[in-house]
Design a protein around this motif. Structure first.
Motif, short mmCIF file in Angstrom:
data_model
loop_
_atom_site.label_atom_id
_atom_site.label_comp_id
_atom_site.label_asym_id
_atom_site.label_seq_id
_atom_site.Cartn_x
_atom_site.Cartn_y
_atom_site.Cartn_z
N LYS A 24 0.84 -1.21 0.00
CA LYS A 24 0.00 0.00 0.00
C LYS A 24 0.87 1.26 0.00
O LYS A 24 0.56 2.24 -0.66
N HIS A 25 1.95 1.17 0.75
CA HIS A 25 2.89 2.28 0.83
C HIS A 25 3.44 2.61 -0.56
O HIS A 25 3.48 3.77 -0.97
N SER A 26 3.83 1.57 -1.30
CA SER A 26 4.34 1.79 -2.68
C SER A 26 3.24 2.38 -3.56
O SER A 26 3.50 3.25 -4.38
N MET A 27 2.01 1.88 -3.37
CA MET A 27 0.91 2.39 -4.18
C MET A 27 0.69 3.87 -3.91
O MET A 27 0.42 4.65 -4.82
N GLU A 28 0.83 4.26 -2.63
CA GLU A 28 0.65 5.69 -2.29
C GLU A 28 1.64 6.56 -3.04
O GLU A 28 1.28 7.62 -3.56
N SER A 29 2.88 6.09 -3.13
CA SER A 29 3.86 6.95 -3.82
C SER A 29 3.58 6.99 -5.32
O SER A 29 3.84 8.00 -5.97
N ILE A 30 3.04 5.91 -5.87
CA ILE A 30 2.65 5.94 -7.29
C ILE A 30 1.49 6.92 -7.49
O ILE A 30 1.50 7.74 -8.41
N GLU A 32 0.75 9.49 -5.67
CA GLU A 32 1.26 10.87 -5.55
C GLU A 32 1.92 11.34 -6.83
O GLU A 32 1.74 12.48 -7.25
N SER A 33 2.67 10.46 -7.45
CA SER A 33 3.41 10.86 -8.66
C SER A 33 2.48 10.99 -9.86
O SER A 33 2.77 11.73 -10.80
N GLY A 34 1.37 10.24 -9.84
CA GLY A 34 0.47 10.26 -10.98
C GLY A 34 1.05 9.59 -12.22
O GLY A 34 0.56 9.75 -13.33
N TRP A 35 2.11 8.83 -12.03
CA TRP A 35 2.84 8.19 -13.15
C TRP A 35 2.61 6.69 -13.08
O TRP A 35 3.12 6.03 -12.19
N LEU A 36 1.77 6.16 -13.98
CA LEU A 36 1.35 4.77 -13.86
C LEU A 36 2.11 3.78 -14.74
O LEU A 36 2.12 2.58 -14.47
N THR A 37 2.66 4.29 -15.84
CA THR A 37 3.44 3.37 -16.69
C THR A 37 4.44 4.18 -17.52
O THR A 37 4.61 5.38 -17.27
N ASN A 38 5.13 3.51 -18.48
CA ASN A 38 6.16 4.16 -19.30
C ASN A 38 7.39 4.58 -18.49
O ASN A 38 7.64 5.76 -18.31
N ASN A 234 4.06 -2.04 -16.24
CA ASN A 234 3.55 -0.82 -15.59
C ASN A 234 4.08 -0.66 -14.16
O ASN A 234 4.73 -1.55 -13.62
N GLU A 235 3.79 0.48 -13.56
CA GLU A 235 4.34 0.82 -12.25
C GLU A 235 3.83 -0.07 -11.12
O GLU A 235 4.55 -0.34 -10.16
N MET A 236 2.56 -0.52 -11.23
CA MET A 236 2.02 -1.38 -10.17
C MET A 236 2.73 -2.74 -10.17
O MET A 236 3.05 -3.29 -9.13
N LEU A 240 5.12 -4.15 -7.14
CA LEU A 240 4.90 -5.48 -6.54
C LEU A 240 6.21 -6.27 -6.60
O LEU A 240 6.62 -6.90 -5.62
N GLY A 241 6.87 -6.21 -7.75
CA GLY A 241 8.14 -6.91 -7.92
C GLY A 241 9.18 -6.50 -6.89
O GLY A 241 9.89 -7.34 -6.33
N LEU A 242 9.28 -5.20 -6.62
CA LEU A 242 10.27 -4.72 -5.65
C LEU A 242 10.00 -5.30 -4.26
O LEU A 242 10.93 -5.62 -3.52
N GLU A 243 8.72 -5.44 -3.90
CA GLU A 243 8.38 -6.04 -2.60
C GLU A 243 8.63 -7.55 -2.61
O GLU A 243 9.15 -8.11 -1.64
#
Ligand SMILES: *Cc1c(COP(=O)(O)O)cnc(C)c1O
Length: 382
Positions: A24-30, A32-38, A234-236, A240-243
């Motif tokens: 959830k913490h990682s999702m929050e930073s995504i 905030e950034s508004g950057w979902l992919t690319n 994508n960023e999600m 997930l991979g980083l965790e």
């Protein structure tokens, strides 16, 4: 006495799930950034970490392993015929076909179930452009022999490395071998991003075409250079991979202990042999694979599969049927060809192996198997 079934089904694998609050913490930073992919921040971080974990020169992340493998075939411009193994997941030959080439199936080694280099050379024709080997169930292909054959005939080498995350051969990352290797990060693999994958490669000139190809061929605002597709992670997925990456080493250690119990317990079972990691590798214990020799065991693989299912143990017949027997490829192969692959496909069974199994579960499954085999040999019914 008949063993009693597990109360809930025991599956062959279970995805590694990180702590939900961390995620959830990682999702929050995504958010905030508004950057979902690319190529966002998570993507860049995961790419850097995987490059070091896999010990490879370069790496490109993808939305899934199949798209990555297709793009490996296209980036190396395979054409005509590509020699591969029939003992694999459908994605392997399908990617060859989607890239516009014809898969030519080569028989496998009985010891490690990978493509047999001694049978490979006879299949090379003027149309052959590449070899696509699969490091099956964590065991590497005979990489030196394949490299030597490929050099002699000027063929490209691609590896389907979907099963070998973290595997090393004599201290070298498995993704270093061949021109390009594909890793799958599907939820059923040791390391995953739910869906995902990557290509690894040494030649820096491949970087540009791979990056272009997975982004529609767009090279700049007003230039679409090649016929690309959308293969981006994508960023999600990356988050997930980083965790999940933080948990992989421990998962492999737990699986190793469970695998060693299977190995020890099943030793005494006549006609049942377990596929063990070959020497000189760092194994990842992704799968627990057995071969059931019906004549010696007194029962068939299918009977064992069925009896275990009745006890709520869900084993899988990987890889049966062989790829050469799918309707799309079947017309070109007769039953007398590929004898080792055919024999193995009739004997192979994957047993449950994942970090959420308890040691007592594994002992219980082994005892079930012993009872089933004992009863089969005393009744003489196959
Ligand atoms: C899982 C797997 C693939 C496909 O990977 P996806 O990420 O699911 O597309 C390809 N080859 C082999 C051998 C696999 O096990």
């Amino acid at each position: 006495m008949n063993p009693s079934p597990f109360e809930n089904p025991v599956f062959v694998t279970a995805p590694l799930l990180p702590d939900l609050d961390q995620f959830k913490h990682s999702m929050e930073s995504i958010w905030e950034s508004g950057w979902l992919t690319n190529r966002g921040e998570q993507h860049q971080k995961l790419q850097a970490e995987l490059q070091s974990v896999l010990k490879v020169k370069d790496l490109s992340l993808f939305c899934n392993g199949t798209m990555a493998l297709l793009m490996a075939c296209r980036a190396l411009a395979v054409s005509g015929e590509v020699i591969t193994t029939p003992f694999t997941f459908p994605a392997t030959p399908h990617c060859i076909s989607w890239a516009g080439a014809r898969p030519v199936f080569c028989d496998i080694n009985a010891d490690d179930l990978t493509i047999d280099p001694d049978k490979l050379e006879a299949l090379i024709t003027p149309k052959t452009s590449a070899i696509l080997g699969v490091h099956v169930f964590g065991n590497p292909c005979k990489v030196s022999k394949i490299e030597e054959i490929a050099k002699r005939h000027r063929l490209k080498v691609i590896y389907d490395a979907a099963h070998v995350f973290g595997v090393e051969v004599n201290g070298r990352g498995i993704g270093e071998f061949g021109d390009i290797s594909m890793f799958s990060f599907h939820a059923t693999k040791v390391f995953h991003t739910a869906e995902g994958g990557c290509l690894t490669f040494n030649d820096p000139s491949l970087k540009e075409s791979i990056e272009l190809m997975k982004n529609f061929g767009i090279s700049s605002e007003e230039c679409v250079e090649i016929m690309g597709l959308n293969g981006k992670m994508n960023e999600m997925q990356a988050a997930l991979g980083l965790e999940v990456l933080k948990l992989v080493e421990e998962e492999i250690a737990v699986r190793r202990r469970l695998f060693e119990i299977y190995q020890e317990e099943l030793k005494e079972l006549d006609g049942v042999s377990i596929l063990s990691p070959v020497p000189n590798i760092r194994a990842n214990y992704g799968y627990c694979v057995i071969l059931v020799d019906e004549d010696q065991a007194g029962l068939s693989r299918d009977t064992l599969h069925h009896e275990l299912k009745n006890l709520n143990v869900m084993t899988r017949k990987y890889f049966y049927p062989l790829c050469c027997d799918y309707p799309h490829y079947r017309s070109e192969y007769s039953d007398s060809e590929l004898p080792i692959a055919r024999k193995i496909a009739g004997q192979v069974l994957c047993l449950p192996l994942h970090g959420r199994l308890r040691t007592e579960d594994v002992y219980r499954i082994c005892n079930m198997m012993k009872t089933i085999c004992r009863e089969a040999s005393s009744s003489g019914v196959h």
